[in-house]
Design a protein around this motif. Sequence first.
Motif, PDB file in Angstrom:
ATOM      1  N   ASP A 129      16.281  15.460  28.496  1.00  0.00           N
ATOM      2  CA  ASP A 129      16.989  14.305  27.951  1.00  0.00           C
ATOM      3  C   ASP A 129      18.443  14.278  28.412  1.00  0.00           C
ATOM      4  O   ASP A 129      19.000  13.225  28.698  1.00  0.00           O
ATOM      5  N   ASP A 130      19.054  15.447  28.446  1.00  0.00           N
ATOM      6  CA  ASP A 130      20.447  15.525  28.876  1.00  0.00           C
ATOM      7  C   ASP A 130      20.580  15.150  30.349  1.00  0.00           C
ATOM      8  O   ASP A 130      21.529  14.468  30.743  1.00  0.00           O
ATOM      9  N   ILE A 131      19.613  15.631  31.159  1.00  0.00           N
ATOM     10  CA  ILE A 131      19.665  15.317  32.591  1.00  0.00           C
ATOM     11  C   ILE A 131      19.542  13.812  32.787  1.00  0.00           C
ATOM     12  O   ILE A 131      20.279  13.209  33.575  1.00  0.00           O
ATOM     13  N   VAL A 132      18.638  13.195  32.026  1.00  0.00           N
ATOM     14  CA  VAL A 132      18.461  11.743  32.126  1.00  0.00           C
ATOM     15  C   VAL A 132      19.761  11.021  31.796  1.00  0.00           C
ATOM     16  O   VAL A 132      20.199  10.127  32.502  1.00  0.00           O
ATOM     17  N   ARG A 133      20.407  11.463  30.759  1.00  0.00           N
ATOM     18  CA  ARG A 133      21.691  10.861  30.373  1.00  0.00           C
ATOM     19  C   ARG A 133      22.750  11.063  31.450  1.00  0.00           C
ATOM     20  O   ARG A 133      23.469  10.126  31.815  1.00  0.00           O
ATOM     21  N   ALA A 134      22.842  12.285  31.926  1.00  0.00           N
ATOM     22  CA  ALA A 134      23.866  12.599  32.913  1.00  0.00           C
ATOM     23  C   ALA A 134      23.631  11.783  34.184  1.00  0.00           C
ATOM     24  O   ALA A 134      24.569  11.256  34.781  1.00  0.00           O
ATOM     25  N   ARG A 135      22.363  11.668  34.549  1.00  0.00           N
ATOM     26  CA  ARG A 135      22.017  10.926  35.755  1.00  0.00           C
ATOM     27  C   ARG A 135      22.466   9.471  35.617  1.00  0.00           C
ATOM     28  O   ARG A 135      23.025   8.884  36.528  1.00  0.00           O
ATOM     29  N   GLY A 156       9.467   7.527  24.449  1.00  0.00           N
ATOM     30  CA  GLY A 156      10.072   6.560  25.370  1.00  0.00           C
ATOM     31  C   GLY A 156      11.370   7.038  25.997  1.00  0.00           C
ATOM     32  O   GLY A 156      12.401   7.103  25.353  1.00  0.00           O
ATOM     33  N   ARG A 157      11.294   7.375  27.221  1.00  0.00           N
ATOM     34  CA  ARG A 157      12.482   7.841  27.921  1.00  0.00           C
ATOM     35  C   ARG A 157      13.434   6.675  28.154  1.00  0.00           C
ATOM     36  O   ARG A 157      12.994   5.546  28.349  1.00  0.00           O
ATOM     37  N   ILE A 158      14.709   6.972  28.202  1.00  0.00           N
ATOM     38  CA  ILE A 158      15.660   5.915  28.545  1.00  0.00           C
ATOM     39  C   ILE A 158      15.386   5.536  29.991  1.00  0.00           C
ATOM     40  O   ILE A 158      15.219   6.399  30.849  1.00  0.00           O
ATOM     41  N   LYS A 159      15.335   4.273  30.217  1.00  0.00           N
ATOM     42  CA  LYS A 159      15.135   3.847  31.607  1.00  0.00           C
ATOM     43  C   LYS A 159      16.441   4.045  32.365  1.00  0.00           C
ATOM     44  O   LYS A 159      17.512   3.664  31.890  1.00  0.00           O
TER      45      LYS A 159
END
Lengths: 294, 409
Positions: free
Chosen positions: A275-281, B404-407
């Motif tokens: 989740d953190d990687i997704v945010r950082a990306r 649900g992942r953030i897009k």
Amino acid sequence: MRPQSIEATLTALEAHGYVAEQSLATAVFLALKLERPLFLEGEPGVGKTEIVKVLSKMLGTRLIRLQCYEGLDVSSAVYEWDYARQMLEIRLLEASGERSATTVRREVFGADFLVKRPLLQALEGDTAPVLLIDELDRADEEFEAYLLEFLSEWQITVPEIGTISAAQPPVVVITSNRTREIHDALKRRCLYHWIDYPDYQKELRIVQQKVPDVPAKLAQQIVSFVQRLRDMELYKAPGIAETLDWAASLMALEVTSLEPAALEDTYGTLLKYQDDIVRARAAARDLLAQMQPV
Amino acid sequence: MDWSERLTRSSQHLLGHAVHFTRALREAGVTVSPAQTAVFAESLSAVNLLEPREFCDAARLTLISKREDLARFEAAFTKFWRDLGLGGVPDELLGNLRLPPPKKPSQRPGEVRDTGAPKNRDPNASPQTVVDRALTFSVDEVLKTKRFDRMDAGELEQAKRAIERFEWRIRPRRTRRLEAAGRRGERLDMRGTVRAALRLQGEFVRLKRKSFASKPRDIVVLCDVSGSMERFARLLLHFVHALTQGRVKHRVESFAFGTRLTRITKALERRSVDDALREVGATVNDWSGGTRIGGSLNGFNRGAAKRVLGRGAVVLLISDGWDQGEPNVLARAVERLQKTSHRLIWLNPLIGTAGFQAQTRGLLAALPFVDDFLPIDNLKSLGELAQHLSNLDSRRGARQSGAGRIKTT
């Protein structure tokens, strides 16, 4: 050799490769001066364990480490008997015709058969060792209660042998990641210090010291990026340990300037939750853009 | 106040009440003669009035003469005691009390006992008050199944009293600490074994053993106090207070949230429920406002969770699921919460509503990551919750991932 001032402590720590905040140096100095345990709390990866290693080098004494976990008990933390040898000894005494139960007991529960664990080891020797009680929050309340006694008396009673006390109390540092609150009584017995993430300048110096090959510009980018990441709402913000890992990884990949592609390949060294990687990306482009003036 | 104190206070009126009771019995269709009433009154001086079982027996023995009347008797008796303000007593009288186990007097020769379930009970008789075994308190069926938000002031009072008397037990957690155990212990206790051997001239005759000790499991309560929960919030906080004050020493950490999270553990640790709730009211700022469940839970996950979920806690999330935030945010927060807790139980006061379906998008997205989704809208549902908690599996359930992942843009 114990430093005689806060200034001297700071210098001594730096001489051994630890870039410390003034407040931490003060904590260390006072702990040594007042012979009080030092209680360090902070997020994982801010250098709690590291400072203890440096401290033992600085003082030129042994480092004894006790890693805590739930269920940690006397036989793992303090002492244990060498049962295999005890059993053998009983048989030997029997073979030699020894029949007196008292004699057998005295022999078998003698100091020779005692296996010393960290807390007992810490009371031995002519020079006081550094005792690191790491991640106390992982241990349970029962162990905490035992520790409270140990820290106030500096002695351990082994029923079969007697009381063992320290010629000079060890330098004790307790760390906690705050996965639970440690009891007040214990904290009150210690000097309490919260280690925060270092500021930009401090962290830059740490990176330059620990990863000397890193070009100045890249080092600045690395630290600047990490500092911005820490402002984001992440489950686990990167600690100094992660910054250093990241710098080393970028060096290994022969990256000279921070670019999205290099970032993409190395997120895993910096962030440990998907989740953190997704945010950082999602935020990377903005973060990189902000850094350009540097 | 203990029931016996209450009874002592009212004992001087007891005779008057007893007369009322015979009248009530007559109204219920039981024939009671004046002579029986007189014998009943006389019997009261011979039994221990503070022993409800004796009192009940005395009444039944003297006033009832037909097996067919037993059901009516019990129904009337239950009502009579409740009207006396001794709500907690009738269970005990009817022999349904679970803790402590009722002492069964041994059967005397020739004594004929009521064996509980008569086969040829009069089908027209009013239904006997059956005490739900999940409830250790006693209130009647109507109150038990009445929704909290439909209760009038008097009923709310009764419900609160019932909640205070509730006994909460969660199946204990096995720790990693070893303690001396009998022959069934799972680990060898070498120290004990060697010591025992030395007492027997070095013969290893018996192996000593140890087992992992148990401890009460931690409980974390996250209670929604936003506008849509207003009708339930006060009573549910009563419930959380009772949980905190319970006799079994669980460590209970509580948080209230609307748009943000507030820790209310300290407030609820106050002994008096009124003081506690007053303090909660003063502590929580976003009382009866909007709801951002996902955002609040994220705040919890990033902050307090690291300190309070360390030891396999059971998490009770109390909310109706009306969320003004992004559904994916809620789902992801709930997924993380589930993965860091021993068991995540979502208690929703709306489940009890006729025709309720999880319709809000946030709730729909979050539900796959909830271990249990249970109602909490009346006393019966609380009883069922207690039952559920006491039977909780000591292992974590199977779980899925990928809320649900953030897009990424």
